[in-house]
Design a protein around this motif. Sequence first.
Motif, PDB file in Angstrom:
ATOM      1  N   LEU A   1       0.320   6.767   8.271  1.00  0.00           N
ATOM      2  CA  LEU A   1       0.334   5.462   8.935  1.00  0.00           C
ATOM      3  C   LEU A   1      -0.946   5.227   9.737  1.00  0.00           C
ATOM      4  O   LEU A   1      -1.464   4.108   9.764  1.00  0.00           O
ATOM      5  CB  LEU A   1       1.574   5.346   9.819  1.00  0.00           C
ATOM      6  N   VAL A   2      -1.475   6.263  10.365  1.00  0.00           N
ATOM      7  CA  VAL A   2      -2.742   6.124  11.091  1.00  0.00           C
ATOM      8  C   VAL A   2      -3.875   5.886  10.106  1.00  0.00           C
ATOM      9  O   VAL A   2      -4.768   5.053  10.346  1.00  0.00           O
ATOM     10  CB  VAL A   2      -3.001   7.364  11.980  1.00  0.00           C
ATOM     11  N   TRP A   3      -3.848   6.592   8.994  1.00  0.00           N
ATOM     12  CA  TRP A   3      -4.852   6.401   7.947  1.00  0.00           C
ATOM     13  C   TRP A   3      -4.827   4.949   7.454  1.00  0.00           C
ATOM     14  O   TRP A   3      -5.876   4.328   7.245  1.00  0.00           O
ATOM     15  CB  TRP A   3      -4.589   7.374   6.823  1.00  0.00           C
TER      16      TRP A   3
ATOM     17  N   ASP B   1       0.851  -1.187   0.000  1.00  0.00           N
ATOM     18  CA  ASP B   1       0.000   0.000   0.000  1.00  0.00           C
ATOM     19  C   ASP B   1       0.887   1.239   0.000  1.00  0.00           C
ATOM     20  O   ASP B   1       1.824   1.349   0.786  1.00  0.00           O
ATOM     21  CB  ASP B   1      -0.905  -0.017   1.225  1.00  0.00           C
ATOM     22  N   ILE B   2       0.606   2.174  -0.880  1.00  0.00           N
ATOM     23  CA  ILE B   2       1.454   3.356  -1.052  1.00  0.00           C
ATOM     24  C   ILE B   2       1.468   4.217   0.205  1.00  0.00           C
ATOM     25  O   ILE B   2       2.446   4.905   0.486  1.00  0.00           O
ATOM     26  CB  ILE B   2       1.010   4.163  -2.298  1.00  0.00           C
ATOM     27  N   ARG B   3       0.400   4.160   1.004  1.00  0.00           N
ATOM     28  CA  ARG B   3       0.377   4.934   2.244  1.00  0.00           C
ATOM     29  C   ARG B   3       1.445   4.461   3.220  1.00  0.00           C
ATOM     30  O   ARG B   3       2.034   5.256   3.959  1.00  0.00           O
ATOM     31  CB  ARG B   3      -0.998   4.844   2.904  1.00  0.00           C
ATOM     32  N   ARG B   4       1.734   3.173   3.232  1.00  0.00           N
ATOM     33  CA  ARG B   4       2.769   2.636   4.113  1.00  0.00           C
ATOM     34  C   ARG B   4       4.147   3.148   3.675  1.00  0.00           C
ATOM     35  O   ARG B   4       4.967   3.542   4.500  1.00  0.00           O
ATOM     36  CB  ARG B   4       2.747   1.111   4.084  1.00  0.00           C
TER      37      ARG B   4
ATOM     38  N   ILE C   1       4.868   5.898   1.773  1.00  0.00           N
ATOM     39  CA  ILE C   1       4.970   7.343   1.958  1.00  0.00           C
ATOM     40  C   ILE C   1       5.080   7.688   3.445  1.00  0.00           C
ATOM     41  O   ILE C   1       5.911   8.497   3.853  1.00  0.00           O
ATOM     42  CB  ILE C   1       3.763   8.057   1.314  1.00  0.00           C
ATOM     43  N   GLY C   2       4.234   7.085   4.261  1.00  0.00           N
ATOM     44  CA  GLY C   2       4.267   7.353   5.692  1.00  0.00           C
ATOM     45  C   GLY C   2       5.593   6.967   6.319  1.00  0.00           C
ATOM     46  O   GLY C   2       6.154   7.721   7.119  1.00  0.00           O
ATOM     47  N   GLY C   3       6.106   5.810   5.955  1.00  0.00           N
ATOM     48  CA  GLY C   3       7.392   5.371   6.501  1.00  0.00           C
ATOM     49  C   GLY C   3       8.533   6.288   6.110  1.00  0.00           C
ATOM     50  O   GLY C   3       9.386   6.639   6.942  1.00  0.00           O
ATOM     51  N   LEU C   4       8.559   6.689   4.841  1.00  0.00           N
ATOM     52  CA  LEU C   4       9.628   7.590   4.395  1.00  0.00           C
ATOM     53  C   LEU C   4       9.542   8.955   5.074  1.00  0.00           C
ATOM     54  O   LEU C   4      10.560   9.519   5.495  1.00  0.00           O
ATOM     55  CB  LEU C   4       9.584   7.754   2.882  1.00  0.00           C
ATOM     56  N   PHE C   5       8.337   9.496   5.200  1.00  0.00           N
ATOM     57  CA  PHE C   5       8.198  10.788   5.863  1.00  0.00           C
ATOM     58  C   PHE C   5       8.594  10.710   7.332  1.00  0.00           C
ATOM     59  O   PHE C   5       9.190  11.643   7.865  1.00  0.00           O
ATOM     60  CB  PHE C   5       6.770  11.328   5.723  1.00  0.00           C
ATOM     61  N   VAL C   6       8.274   9.612   7.998  1.00  0.00           N
ATOM     62  CA  VAL C   6       8.672   9.472   9.406  1.00  0.00           C
ATOM     63  C   VAL C   6      10.191   9.389   9.521  1.00  0.00           C
ATOM     64  O   VAL C   6      10.795  10.070  10.360  1.00  0.00           O
ATOM     65  CB  VAL C   6       7.987   8.246  10.051  1.00  0.00           C
TER      66      VAL C   6
END
Length: 99
Positions: free
Chosen positions: A75-77, A23-26, A28-33
């Motif tokens: 990540l919450v999303w 999932d792209i959200r995982r 993107i979220g991981g990289l931003f964190v």
Amino acid sequence: MSDLHKEVSELERKSATAARLFDIRRIIGGLFVVYGVIVTIAGINPSDADLKKAEGVHINLWTGLAMLVLGLFFLVWLKLRPAEAPGGSDTGTGTGTDA
């Protein structure tokens, strides 16, 4: 026929797992964190030259914190609304397993 049904069920389960894993959200979220942590650490104790370039604003600190917030949002999303496999059970394929 039962073996075919088991094989199809196994492939559907693997497809759902792959959809959640990539999932792209995982990503993107991981990289931003990760980048947010790095930039925040760099912005905690800036040099005088860095502050002068940014006109007295702790730009790395604020940008890092914003990146952390955005990454955590993704990540919450992802946690609240997990991805569904394409062609999920709501398509009405008539397999008879809906009951």
